[in-house]
Design an enzyme around this catalytic site. Sequence first.
Site, short mmCIF file in Angstrom:
data_model
loop_
_atom_site.label_atom_id
_atom_site.label_comp_id
_atom_site.label_asym_id
_atom_site.label_seq_id
_atom_site.Cartn_x
_atom_site.Cartn_y
_atom_site.Cartn_z
N ARG A 1 18.87 -46.63 -50.49
CA ARG A 1 17.97 -45.71 -51.21
C ARG A 1 16.62 -46.36 -51.48
O ARG A 1 15.72 -45.74 -52.03
CB ARG A 1 18.65 -45.24 -52.49
N ASP B 1 11.45 -75.08 -42.83
CA ASP B 1 11.45 -75.09 -44.30
C ASP B 1 12.07 -76.41 -44.80
O ASP B 1 12.67 -76.45 -45.87
CB ASP B 1 12.23 -73.89 -44.85
#
Lengths: 353, 353
Positions: free
Chosen positions: A208, A254
Amino acid sequence: MIIEKILIVDPIDGEYCGDVEIEEGIIVNVRKKENFPRYVLMPGFVDPHTHGRAGIDCMSASSVEFEIWAEHVRKEGVSFLFPTTISSSKKLLEKVIYNFSKAYHPILSFLHFEGPFISKEKAGAQNKQYIMGFSKNKLPHLKNNVKIITAAPEVKGFEKLVKFAKDNNIIISLGHSNGTFKDFKSAFEQGIDRITHFPNALRTFYHREIGPIGAAFLYKFYVELIIDNVHLSPYFVKLMYKILGPERIILITDSISATGLKDGIYELGGLLVKVENGIAKTEEGILAGSTLRYIDAVKNFKKATNCSLKELSMVTSYNALKNLGMRGGRIKEGYPAKLVLLDENLNVVSTII
Amino acid sequence: MIIEKILIVDPIDGEYCGDVEIEEGIIVNVRKKENFPRYVLMPGFVDPHTHGRAGIDCMSASSVEFEIWAEHVRKEGVSFLFPTTISSSKKLLEKVIYNFSKAYHPILSFLHFEGPFISKEKAGAQNKQYIMGFSKNKLPHLKNNVKIITAAPEVKGFEKLVKFAKDNNIIISLGHSNGTFKDFKSAFEQGIDRITHFPNALRTFYHREIGPIGAAFLYKFYVELIIDNVHLSPYFVKLMYKILGPERIILITDSISATGLKDGIYELGGLLVKVENGIAKTEEGILAGSTLRYIDAVKNFKKATNCSLKELSMVTSYNALKNLGMRGGRIKEGYPAKLVLLDENLNVVSTII
């Protein structure tokens, strides 16, 4: 110098056997030849997001240490290195810029500023104390040393940051953000097309509110991926390869200062990080970068996706440079000779710079 | 009967102008003709997942009520209706089967059993009391009335359920599940290729455990979608269209008895459901089905994706029947004449059965 009997891997022209001739750091001749190649020649790797290596941390590195760091990763095939800061005081960031600007090594490219214009809710292993909205006077003078700024699109002053970045030839990478789908869509419409260590430190995907993941699926974002099998499941990597395609993936490490060293306690820009079985976490158990070597990211990606070498050259070199507007990542006449020679198991034989 | 001057929409042959001739419920002739079509003719819609309509609830419907229900949705273009149960006692399920088997209406196809072999953790609006692992004696005699069983792949006895379903010509749809990516992958490898009201009542997508959403992205699952702009954001729908493609989407309503009626308090298989602004929720605020009419799902899908009519005929008819191994969903000689005539705004002009 002529490199003979190799499998040449170019992100555009593909894979073919031949010889490559180099003069004064430039590729001057690429000849196709039918023969049995001894090695694989690829464009040198690009690591646009890395915090440290071999006990050296970007936030405290001296000029000499930047050079040592570069030499470590050069041996593993990296040709373009972007030491990466984390959110910190203006004064300390100024010092990092100063030390970096005094370092010299052919693979030292630019700094990547990861923060401080990010979300406190998605700080990850960054110090919330230094996280803030953007205004120009909060940044030290960059003096052309910074190429990437990771920022959250929902921070105060983001639009000003976009303008500042354009004016200064800097690429913004969206990250450490609690922004919604619409925030990312809007940033994309402003020309920002890159996401930092996707989808770590971002809002999750929900049907949603499809969030930044949905935005990356619907729009042509470049995404940084940490392929260490810790930050991302190999199935996630396979999915990115399938949905986004090799044209939009940028491999990063990273990596933190613990990389290449034993388990133990290390520092990441002032925060203590515990490394166990090669996995780096803060005291709260939050992942704090990786201990990934670039060449292992390359192997892990190949294994997770079963991609071609041509595609591998895109995700390890070409895409990153293209995204940053930098020349390179090709094996073609006229391009800089920053190359890596690999054996059939993708072990580095030598880095040519 | 000849239907003249229409835009014929077939999921395989595409869109073209012509006439369709029907005899004794069978399409006997489809003629291509250059003309200006008055209407659009599509294969009749299939709703394989719906709990009720107009005050009628599947769990308590009499035979006559099943027929009234069918007549309501027939007017809106539905040609194949699969009334859907929820987890309940064996005795009540037996009664539903009995009443359904005595009902007659040309669009009443089969029952869909949503549960009871699902996950208590992902029960949604289902009564946990009746949720359980599978064993054959827990089911009433189905007497060829049930075509779909929604089940969670991690429930006890799932492999036995797979065998039972194969032996009885039943399709399993994975749903109401807390299962992982590997559970769904494993079910897919056992031949289960359908997911219920995706991705509602499923584990969320996460980059270190990509779950059922990841499985649907990586494998060729059919997914049921509730296109009511409540269960799913329109952007999610657009994403499904882009990633999965129209070949793998099945529109459903998941409608409850409140559908077509005013806001108020309704029942869903014994649980009280409050409907406000057309949104149905349990007392705990969990979505409890929809009040969606099939034709609105069709319009919403078209709007969210801007798909072609050909693709619309796939997601509203052809895919559902193909997945269930049933004949239909085509406008072609020899196929059953279950069709829907629409105007250019996709309003139903008439349903032809």
